[in-house]
Design a protein around this motif. Structure first.
Motif: not given
Length: 483
Positions: A192-193, A196, A305, A334-337, A339, A376, A380-381
């Motif tokens: 993950g990015e 996250t 990552n 990722p957080l944008r996916e 919400r 976005d 991330n978090v």
């Protein structure tokens, strides 16, 4: 591995807690973590969710009491029970300062401790519900800007997997799979990015695994030369290289019986990949400068990552090592996916940092949550938490966090997204003005119902309608709940 709560016990080595551990874990189904020092307790608490802490002091000591006093500030939501030696002087003022729920004297009665823990957690739950109700019904209109909405505070139920907070289906599926993986002995690869929550997921897996009573040790592999990484993980003998003035055990042997988390595994060199592969296959550890091979039982959780599968295709990472590492492969989105997670995460971080700063924050307004949810967050978090911490610092005591506390860059990002989305892509239908107005009204009511997960009381309050009025519009426009 379901449990009804987590109890952390801080007790000096040599004490007999066997009966207490059996009662708490078997009769009450609590997860019990026993540690031997305050430092070990703090490390443990950084990785798992703790509901109640028990700290022991022996005669003429106050280490446990000092720990509980600090806990009152750093983790006020954790209930605190103090255990002292019979005959020890106990000052009312000192106990009050630590806000201890109950204190007990040794020798401990396991049944009594079980009852105290049960009552303490019941009191904690009642206090939590009281706080929620008090916050929701508190009238504080004078602290809000004109037009700033404070509604929609009862959100879809959020969940926690230790320190991971989520409400989205993607994270629910991920955490369900992680819980299954935790009960096995297979290696785990988390991808993950950056930001996250890969390390939090690794900690949650360890503390929900059969190895949870053994150490979890962490090593970041990024930017480390091979010889230093070899020494950190496999250890070395005195004189193995310049500067090796004493023997070093190495993380693999130090974590024997436990778990080692290897972050940024994608950054290790091809030659070190060979050493790591042999360890995964045989469990063999050969310290630098030693001819002796030793064996240890360690579970590996690795994180990256970058996509290891893509690196294998480019011949940048060994395929056999990749297959060894991915006994279970977990992808943190990722957080944008996801919400849906922004609202519960924001409220969790606001409560966390408000407690840490000694601030009294009533909550976060709906308008602020909407704007945060439109961002976005490339970091991330981690980026979201930093923003919420800043907003808490700017908010005044006894107020809600509002959009005026948001950073200018995030406000601009939210505004840009709203402009690019347009009016939700909606064009009113119909030939006459009446038809178009009704088409727009249907869209507004339908969107509000979806946003509130078809909670009609909440939707009616948002739209300024009565329950009956909303019900009539649902029938009029033939709106139906999907799924």
């Amino acid at each position: 591995m379901e449990h009804s709560g987590t109890v952390l016990i801080v007790a000096r080595r040599g004490g007999d807690w066997t009966d207490c551990l059996d009662v708490l874990s078997e009769r009450y189904a609590y997860r019990v973590v026993l540690v031997g020092s305050v430092a070990e307790a703090l490390t443990t608490m950084s990785g798992i969710h703790v509901d109640l802490a028990v700290a022991e002091d022996r005669k003429d000591e106050s280490i446990g009491l000092d720990f509980l006093t600090r806990l009152r500030v750093s983790h006020p939501e954790i209930m605190r029970v103090y255990v002292a030696t019979g005959g020890s002087p106990l000052s009312y003022g000192t106990l009050t300062k630590a806000a201890i729920y109950q204190f007990l004297l040794t020798p401990l009665d396991a049944t009594q401790l079980g009852l105290v823990v049960e009552r303490a957690l019941e009191a904690r739950e009642l206090a939590r519900r009281h706080r929620i109700l008090s916050r929701e019904f508190k009238i504080s209109g004078d602290v809000l800007r004109l037009g700033e909405r404070r509604d929609l505070l009862f959100r879809p139920e959020s969940h926690q997997f230790e320190k991971l907070v989520y409400a989205s289906e993607k994270m629910a599926e991920l955490c369900d799979l992680a819980k299954q993986a935790a009960t096995t002995e297979l290696p785990i690869l988390i991808q993950g990015e950056t930001g996250t929550g890969k390390e939090l997921l690794a900690r949650a897996i360890h503390y929900n695994s059969p190895r949870r009573t053994s150490p979890l040790l962490i090593q970041n592999c990024g930017g480390m030369p091979d010889d230093l990484l070899q020494s950190e993980l496999f250890g070395h003998k005195r004189g193995a290289f310049t500067g090796a003035i004493s023997d070093r055990l190495g993380l693999f042997r130090a974590a024997d019986g436990g778990t080692v988390f290897l972050d940024e595994i994608s950054e290790v060199s091809p030659s070190f990949q060979v050493s790591l592969l042999r360890f995964l296959q045989e469990g063999e550890v050969k310290p630098l400068g030693s001819d002796k091979v030793e064996h240890c039982s360690v579970r590996i959780i690795a994180a990256s990552n970058r996509s290891l599968k893509d690196m294998v295709a480019r011949r940048e990472f060994r395929q056999d090592l990749y297959f060894r590492l991915k006994g279970f492969e977990l992808e943190v989105p990722p957080l944008r996916e996801r919400r849906d997670d922004i609202a519960p995460l924001s409220e969790f971080f606001a409560a966390k940092h408000a407690d840490g700063m000694g601030r009294k924050i009533l909550g976060i307004t709906a308008s602020t949550i909407e704007k945060l949810s439109a961002c976005d967050f490339p970091g991330n978090v981690r980026e979201l938490e930093n923003e919420i911490r800043r907003m808490v610092a700017l908010a005044k005591d006894g107020e809600y966090i509002t959009t005026r506390n948001m950073s200018a860059s995030l406000l601009a990002s939210a505004a840009a997204r709203s402009r690019s989305d347009g009016p939700r892509g909606f064009v009113p239908e119909g030939a006459t003005l009446k038809d178009r107005v009704e088409s727009l009204e249907k869209q507004i009511v339908g969107s509000a119902l979806l946003r509130n997960h078809w909670n009609q009381s909440r939707t009616a309050a948002e739209l300024g309608l009565s329950r009956v009025g909303l019900s009539n519009k649902i029938k009029r426009y033939n709106l139906e709940q999907q799924g």
